[in-house]
Design an enzyme around this catalytic site. Structure first.
Site, PDB file in Angstrom:
ATOM      1  CB  SER A  17     -25.469  13.169  33.273  1.00  0.00           C
ATOM      2  OG  SER A  17     -26.214  12.708  32.168  1.00  0.00           O
ATOM      3  CG  ASP A  64     -33.126  11.828  34.957  1.00  0.00           C
ATOM      4  OD1 ASP A  64     -33.284  12.209  33.790  1.00  0.00           O
ATOM      5  OD2 ASP A  64     -32.021  11.805  35.532  1.00  0.00           O
ATOM      6  CG  HIS A  91     -30.710  14.722  33.764  1.00  0.00           C
ATOM      7  ND1 HIS A  91     -30.312  13.476  34.191  1.00  0.00           N
ATOM      8  CD2 HIS A  91     -29.670  15.208  33.018  1.00  0.00           C
ATOM      9  CE1 HIS A  91     -29.107  13.208  33.734  1.00  0.00           C
ATOM     10  NE2 HIS A  91     -28.688  14.253  33.029  1.00  0.00           N
TER      11      HIS A  91
END
Length: 220
Positions: free
Chosen positions: A119, A169, A200
């Site tokens: 991320s 996601d 995610h």
């Protein structure tokens, strides 16, 4: 700019390290988040890989009401790819660059230093590789995106980039992973793309694919 390193977790191989993986966590986590992965990858001992898991500094995050948490940079709007924090990103790139410099000082060749990030951490891993004076060994970009697609430099060395993204996601939308793959490929990076039916997160299949990519990279 200070030369002081961020706090981190280091996992040393059984023999003196000949390669290093610097792995950056996501927003609100810390270096412990991916610490178990070093063991899960089960790399052969003769590869002698040092794993480094830095802790991001704590700072207010606008999107979370200014709550102070570990973050590589501020996120100011839900549209994460359109609301950039270049100053914060630059500070984190400098901080991770110091880890790269330390590994070079420890005798690790630049082409055996691999950056990884989940991320927010993936953004910083890529930006650090872009800024590096020496070509690094590769970058793992997990559930992440490009902070500024228009500023991606051409790769003169076809830098290997492993990109993994979940098709479900909702934090970093799948389309941003696809866009990163497209742009990096256009700019001459050697992109190895993987997608998984997940949100995610990270899955076991992904860990297996990362292991295979690392083995092939470190054998070259």
């Amino acid at each position: 700019m200070t030369d002081k390193l961020l706090p981190c977790i280091e996992i040393e191989p059984k023999t003196p390290a000949t390669a290093s993986v610097i792995w950056l966590h996501g927003l609100g986590a810390d270096g412990h988040d991916f610490e178990p992965v070093a063991k899960q990858l089960a790399l052969p001992s003769d590869y002698a890989v040092r794993f480094i898991f830095p802790h991001a500094p704590r700072q207010p995050v606008t999107i979370n009401g200014g709550y102070v948490m570990p973050a590589w940079y501020d996120i100011v709007a839900m549209d994460i790819d359109g609301a950039r924090d270049p100053v914060g990103i630059g500070k984190s790139v400098d901080a991770i660059g110091r880890f790269v410099a330390r590994e070079r000082a420890r005798g690790i060749a630049a082409n055996l230093i691999i950056l990884a990030g989940f991320s927010q951490g993936g953004v910083i891993a890529l930006e650090t590789a872009f800024a590096s004076a020496e070509p690094l060994g590769g970058v793992m970009v997990l559930s992440s995106y490009l902070s500024d697609p228009d500023a991606v430099p051409v790769s003169p060395t076809r830098l290997p980039v492993f990109i993994a993204h979940g098709t479900d996601d909702t934090v970093v939308p799948y389309r941003l992973g696809i866009a990163a793959r497209k742009k990096l490929t256009e700019q001459g990076y050697d992109v190895d793309w993987h997608e998984y039916a997940m949100q995610h997160s990270v899955c076991a299949h992904e860990i297996g694919d990362i292991r295979q990519w690392l083995l092939e990279l470190l054998e070259e």
